[in-house]
Design an enzyme around this catalytic site. Structure first.
Site, short mmCIF file in Angstrom:
data_model
loop_
_atom_site.label_atom_id
_atom_site.label_comp_id
_atom_site.label_asym_id
_atom_site.label_seq_id
_atom_site.Cartn_x
_atom_site.Cartn_y
_atom_site.Cartn_z
N THR A 1 92.18 -37.09 -15.37
CA THR A 1 90.79 -36.70 -15.17
C THR A 1 89.92 -37.92 -15.44
O THR A 1 90.20 -38.67 -16.37
CB THR A 1 90.48 -35.56 -16.17
OG1 THR A 1 90.41 -34.35 -15.51
CG2 THR A 1 89.29 -35.73 -16.97
N THR B 1 87.43 -44.64 -8.20
CA THR B 1 87.76 -43.85 -9.39
C THR B 1 87.19 -42.43 -9.34
O THR B 1 87.72 -41.52 -9.97
CB THR B 1 87.25 -44.54 -10.67
OG1 THR B 1 85.86 -44.81 -10.50
CG2 THR B 1 87.99 -45.82 -10.93
N ASP B 2 86.10 -42.27 -8.59
CA ASP B 2 85.38 -40.98 -8.68
C ASP B 2 86.26 -39.77 -8.37
O ASP B 2 86.16 -38.75 -9.04
CB ASP B 2 84.16 -40.98 -7.74
CG ASP B 2 83.08 -41.92 -8.24
OD1 ASP B 2 83.17 -42.40 -9.38
OD2 ASP B 2 82.13 -42.19 -7.47
N THR C 1 85.47 -49.33 -5.63
CA THR C 1 84.98 -50.55 -6.27
C THR C 1 86.02 -51.65 -6.32
O THR C 1 85.70 -52.83 -6.15
CB THR C 1 84.57 -50.20 -7.72
OG1 THR C 1 83.55 -49.21 -7.66
CG2 THR C 1 84.06 -51.40 -8.47
N ASP D 1 83.97 -44.97 0.05
CA ASP D 1 83.66 -44.64 -1.33
C ASP D 1 84.38 -43.31 -1.57
O ASP D 1 84.29 -42.41 -0.72
CB ASP D 1 82.15 -44.46 -1.50
CG ASP D 1 81.76 -44.22 -2.96
OD1 ASP D 1 81.09 -45.08 -3.52
OD2 ASP D 1 82.14 -43.16 -3.50
N SER E 1 83.82 -40.79 -3.04
CA SER E 1 83.04 -39.53 -3.01
C SER E 1 83.09 -38.91 -1.62
O SER E 1 82.72 -37.74 -1.46
CB SER E 1 81.59 -39.75 -3.40
OG SER E 1 81.38 -40.98 -3.96
N THR F 1 89.84 -23.26 -17.61
CA THR F 1 88.85 -23.45 -18.67
C THR F 1 87.97 -24.68 -18.43
O THR F 1 88.42 -25.68 -17.87
CB THR F 1 89.50 -23.57 -20.06
OG1 THR F 1 88.48 -23.88 -21.02
CG2 THR F 1 90.58 -24.64 -20.13
N GLN F 2 86.73 -24.58 -18.89
CA GLN F 2 85.82 -25.74 -18.83
C GLN F 2 86.17 -26.77 -19.91
O GLN F 2 85.70 -27.90 -19.86
CB GLN F 2 84.38 -25.27 -19.09
CG GLN F 2 83.82 -24.42 -18.00
CD GLN F 2 82.40 -23.94 -18.31
OE1 GLN F 2 81.73 -24.46 -19.20
NE2 GLN F 2 81.96 -22.94 -17.57
N1 ASP Z 1 82.03 -44.71 -6.22
C1 ASP Z 1 83.24 -45.47 -6.34
C2 ASP Z 1 84.37 -44.67 -5.70
O1 ASP Z 1 84.85 -43.75 -6.28
C3 ASP Z 1 83.50 -45.79 -7.77
C4 ASP Z 1 84.77 -46.55 -8.01
O2 ASP Z 1 85.40 -47.07 -7.14
O3 ASP Z 1 85.17 -46.64 -9.16
O4 ASP Z 1 84.73 -44.99 -4.62
#
Ligand code: ASP
Length: 360
Positions: free
Chosen positions: A175, A102-103, A27, A70, A72, A285-286
């Site tokens: 995290t 951030t993901d 982002t 992204d 992810s 641990t969770q």
């Molecule tokens: N989906 C985005 C990513 O992790 C979210 C972000 O950038 O915060 O690439």
């Protein structure tokens, strides 16, 4: 190789020190075009977006991965690309800022921390919840602070860290906790290394010491691992289909509380089956805070008996990347891999750190 021809030597050639800004996607690097759609921003124009950066007493060069993603879509191949860019430029720059979605930022920060043994310069990851091109973006603050920290004017932090919304966290302790708030990251089991207010206050006693040996960058990861998250009512079919994955090398189990799991025989037998096949099993641990303590309850005694390793207070992000890193780089040293999983290599768990120790 995803590196794009670098570096817009943006100006200010007279400035002596240089920080390298590496854009990987996410982002933070988005701006709105005339129609309002979000487009990736050309990082070589960072000075146009943030003219205040002209005032720094260090030069900022930038480069980006060949394929902006992204986060992810993050994979170990991208971790290697990021590490390679840093390694190639290591001597030329005083610090590095990695702009990242951030993901999966906490995974990348953890992975990089293991890859860089004897790191003596700051590598700061940051991103934002709102694109840089939006009025209320948190990206500006995050980039400016991350650059300041990477420039090491006050304190040189020889660690991979995450800067987000006023806090600097050890990368392998961080995290992502919120998909909405600007304070999207936390480090539950280790205090933040610095806090940005009117000035940036560093907690020097929490920062890793400068290494005395040379940098060593290791770039192998073994992806043949799995994560099994327990829940009440989990069936033998789910557990068995995971432990029986062909060629599985490592298994992280996310257990309850201080490392507890069902005591039913089918569960322990399934884990035993995996261990007998040579799979390394790590108990994490969770819970967000606190640690696995094997044998504190009867519900972890059998796991301890069959050779499941206690992960202490490691995050799931650090556990996954540490497992991949150790299996990838030390494939024929299973006993040592098991031993190192329960020890701190880069400050990722709360046991005594011995960085001068062997070559891990
Ligand atoms: N989906 C985005 C990513 O992790 C979210 C972000 O950038 O915060 O690439």
């Amino acid at each position: 190789m995803h590196e794009r021809t670098n570096n817009s030597k943006m100006n200010e050639e007279t400035k002596k020190d240089k920080v390298l800004l590496i854009y990987t996607g996410g982002t933070i690097g988005m701006v709105q075009d005339e129609s309002g759609a979000l487009q990736p921003f050309a990082m070589e124009r960072i000075y146009d977006a943030l003219p205040l950066l002209h005032r720094t007493d260090y030069q900022i060069d930038s480069c980006q991965l060949e394929r902006i993603i992204d986060s992810s879509n993050m994979t170990p191949e991208f971790w290697v690309d990021i590490a390679t860019i840093i390694e190639r430029n290591y001597d030329e720059y005083i610090g590095f800022v990695v702009l990242h979605g951030t993901d999966t930022m906490a995974y990348t920060a953890s992975a990089l921390s293991f890859m860089f043994k004897n790191l003596s310069k700051p590598i700061v990851l940051t991103g934002s919840q709102l694109p840089l091109g939006m009025l209320r973006s948190d990206g500006r603050e995050n980039i400016i602070c991350a650059l300041e920290i990477a420039a090491g004017r006050e304190v040189v932090i020889p660690e991979v860290t995450v800067f987000f919304e006023n806090h600097l966290y050890r990368g392998n302790r961080s995290t992502k906790v919120s998909a909405e708030n600007f304070n999207a990251f936390e480090s539950f089991n280790y205090p933040s290394l610095a806090k940005a207010g009117i000035k940036i206050s560093y907690r020097k006693h929490l920062i890793l010491p400068q290494p005395t040996s040379e940098l060593k960058v290791r770039k192998k990861f073994d992806r043949r691992i799995a994560v099994l998250k327990l829940f009440p009512g989990i069936t033998p079919a789910v557990v068995q289909s995971t432990v029986r994955i062909p060629d599985l090398q490592g298994l992280v189990i996310e257990t309850f509380g201080s490392g507890n799991a069902p005591t039913e025989s089918w569960f322990i037998e399934s884990l035993q089956e995996a261990i007998d096949r040579g799979v390394i099993v790590l108990n994490v641990t969770q819970c967000k805070a606190g640690a696995v303590q094997m044998r504190q309850y009867q519900a972890s005694c059998d796991m301890d008996r069959i050779g499941v390793i206690g992960g202490n207070d490691i995050t799931i992000e650090a556990a996954v990347t540490k497992m991949m890193y150790l299996l990838g780089n030390f494939p024929n040293e299973k006993a040592k891999v098991c031993d190192r999983l329960s020890r701190s290599l880069r400050g990722e768990i709360s046991t005594e750190l011995n960085i001068e120790e062997e070559d891990y």
